[in-house]
Write an enzyme that holds these catalytic residues in place. Structure first.
Site, PDB file in Angstrom:
ATOM      1  N   ASP A 130       1.504  -5.297  -6.582  1.00 27.61           N
ATOM      2  CA  ASP A 130      -0.193  -5.113  -6.021  1.00 27.61           C
ATOM      3  C   ASP A 130      -0.882  -4.147  -7.286  1.00 27.61           C
ATOM      4  O   ASP A 130      -2.095  -4.201  -7.037  1.00 27.61           O
ATOM      5  CB  ASP A 130      -0.187  -4.151  -4.998  1.00 27.61           C
ATOM      6  CG  ASP A 130       0.475  -2.837  -4.830  1.00 27.61           C
ATOM      7  OD1 ASP A 130       1.062  -2.545  -5.883  1.00 27.61           O
ATOM      8  OD2 ASP A 130       0.352  -2.035  -3.787  1.00 27.61           O
ATOM      9  N   SER A 131       0.055  -4.071  -8.290  1.00 32.42           N
ATOM     10  CA  SER A 131      -0.705  -3.541  -9.572  1.00 32.42           C
ATOM     11  C   SER A 131      -1.477  -4.704 -10.025  1.00 32.42           C
ATOM     12  O   SER A 131      -2.508  -4.056 -10.894  1.00 32.42           O
ATOM     13  CB  SER A 131       0.054  -3.260 -10.839  1.00 32.42           C
ATOM     14  OG  SER A 131       1.206  -4.316 -10.627  1.00 32.42           O
ATOM     15  N   ASP A 136       4.959  -7.743  -3.631  1.00 30.53           N
ATOM     16  CA  ASP A 136       4.797  -6.631  -2.885  1.00 30.53           C
ATOM     17  C   ASP A 136       4.049  -6.612  -1.494  1.00 30.53           C
ATOM     18  O   ASP A 136       3.107  -7.610  -1.276  1.00 30.53           O
ATOM     19  CB  ASP A 136       3.611  -5.703  -3.877  1.00 30.53           C
ATOM     20  CG  ASP A 136       4.070  -4.279  -4.407  1.00 30.53           C
ATOM     21  OD1 ASP A 136       4.900  -3.879  -3.610  1.00 30.53           O
ATOM     22  OD2 ASP A 136       3.564  -3.815  -5.465  1.00 30.53           O
ATOM     23  N   LYS A 171       8.678  -5.949  -1.237  1.00 27.14           N
ATOM     24  CA  LYS A 171       8.846  -4.526  -1.516  1.00 27.14           C
ATOM     25  C   LYS A 171       7.819  -3.703  -0.643  1.00 27.14           C
ATOM     26  O   LYS A 171       6.689  -4.220  -0.529  1.00 27.14           O
ATOM     27  CB  LYS A 171       8.518  -4.428  -2.799  1.00 27.14           C
ATOM     28  CG  LYS A 171       8.853  -2.943  -3.355  1.00 27.14           C
ATOM     29  CD  LYS A 171       8.675  -2.541  -4.937  1.00 27.14           C
ATOM     30  CE  LYS A 171       7.152  -2.384  -5.254  1.00 27.14           C
ATOM     31  NZ  LYS A 171       6.623  -1.311  -4.840  1.00 27.14           N
ATOM     32  N   GLU A 206       6.410   0.065   0.124  1.00 27.10           N
ATOM     33  CA  GLU A 206       6.020   1.655  -0.611  1.00 27.10           C
ATOM     34  C   GLU A 206       6.616   2.674   0.372  1.00 27.10           C
ATOM     35  O   GLU A 206       6.140   2.544   1.762  1.00 27.10           O
ATOM     36  CB  GLU A 206       4.711   1.866  -1.166  1.00 27.10           C
ATOM     37  CG  GLU A 206       4.620   1.154  -2.474  1.00 27.10           C
ATOM     38  CD  GLU A 206       3.274   1.672  -3.064  1.00 27.10           C
ATOM     39  OE1 GLU A 206       2.893   2.964  -2.594  1.00 27.10           O
ATOM     40  OE2 GLU A 206       2.756   1.226  -4.143  1.00 27.10           O
ATOM     41  N   GLU A 229       9.835   5.828  -8.984  1.00 27.27           N
ATOM     42  CA  GLU A 229       8.603   5.559  -9.764  1.00 27.27           C
ATOM     43  C   GLU A 229       8.493   7.177  -9.996  1.00 27.27           C
ATOM     44  O   GLU A 229       8.138   8.067  -9.292  1.00 27.27           O
ATOM     45  CB  GLU A 229       7.277   4.928  -9.207  1.00 27.27           C
ATOM     46  CG  GLU A 229       6.171   4.950 -10.197  1.00 27.27           C
ATOM     47  CD  GLU A 229       5.157   3.944  -9.756  1.00 27.27           C
ATOM     48  OE1 GLU A 229       3.926   3.894 -10.458  1.00 27.27           O
ATOM     49  OE2 GLU A 229       5.194   3.179  -8.741  1.00 27.27           O
TER      50      GLU A 229
END
Length: 282
Positions: free
Chosen positions: A44-45, A83, A112, A114, A181
């Protein structure tokens, strides 16, 4: 099925470092796969490096599905990881399942999420359904408002406890790996030793099972990048130079050159066609 699977990633722990890089479109994914990366990650970056957003909070499921589909078309060998964007799984487990299915249907091999402990029920349900999950703890960008901005994690006992709890909860729920991270290297090493699943670090030191960086940071496409990034190229300057040269050639009438276009060989035939056409359209 692609060559690299979640099972293969698990088997690499302690034996071979896992190499992971982001990709957001067909050409970048094609190159990442050709380079031999184990995981090609549609992060999602993309909200920040592709769309110019100040953070990742505005990335939609539609964007993630769109970019995942493009990446999946290109990758033949690596595991394609996508993501789950902010808001796609926090409301309910059922909502998370629906959105994870969309990413798998778009071509992802795994998703993925978070967070860790707070989403263990979702992870467990997804794994039971056959959807592989990678977790993410330490600095979680989707929660940067709660964390007080982007900062290194693991400097207090409470933070270390939370990171360890997240990683163990993910392991127990069936996740095949976890991203750490911007975590202090000592803490990342501790987590790596305490869980049986691979740890993949970003800004978390050398003691993890693998590393991930953002495509644009590796290639130096922006003037600034996070402090933990090693630039392997400075393509920003090269690209700027190339497109500036193109613009200059256009302004000066140097492009296209004679080798870049074609003309009628028979000029008399073209004269006949021109006169005929102009009479018809006059």
């Amino acid at each position: 099925m692609r060559e690299i699977t979640p099972r293969k990633i698990i088997e690499m722990k302690g034996k071979e470092k896992i190499a992971m890089i982001t990709a957001y479109d067909y050409p970048s994914a094609l190159l990442a796969d050709k380079a031999g990366f184990d995981i090609v990650f549609v992060g999602d970056s993309l909200g920040m490096v592709v769309y110019g957003e100040p953070n990742t909070l505005n990335v939609s499921m539609e964007q993630m599905v769109f970019h995942t589909r493009a990446v999946a078309r290109a990758v033949k060998r690596a595991l394609v990881l996508a993501d789950m964007p902010f808001g796609s799984y926090e409301v309910s487990v059922e909502e998370g399942i629906k959105n994870a299915i969309k990413l798998i249907q778009a071509g992802a091999d795994a998703v993925k999420i978070e967070g860790g402990y707070d989403h263990k029920k979702l992870v467990k349900r997804l794994v039971r359904m056959g959807i592989p999950v990678m977790g993410h703890t330490g600095l979680t960008p989707q929660r940067y408002l709660r964390l007080g901005g982007y900062r290194i994690m693991g400097s207090t006992e409470e933070e270390v406890e939370e990171i360890i709890r997240d990683a163990k909860a993910l392991e127990k729920a069936g996740a095949f790996a976890v991203v750490l991270e911007f975590v202090l290297a000592d803490v990342a090493k501790l987590v790596t030793e305490e869980v049986s699943i691979p740890t993949i670090g970003i800004g978390s030191g050398p003691y993890v099972d693998g590393q991930v960086l953002v495509w644009h940071d590796v290639l130096g496409l922006y003037e600034e990048s996070p402090p933990f990034v090693k630039r392997y190229a400075n393509l920003r300057d090269e690209i700027l130079g190339a497109i500036s040269e193109f613009k200059k050639d256009v302004k000066e009438g140097k492009f296209p050159g004679r080798e870049h276009y074609w003309e009628f060989q028979d000029k008399e035939e073209f004269k006949r066609i021109k006169e005929s056409v102009l009479r018809k359209v006059d």
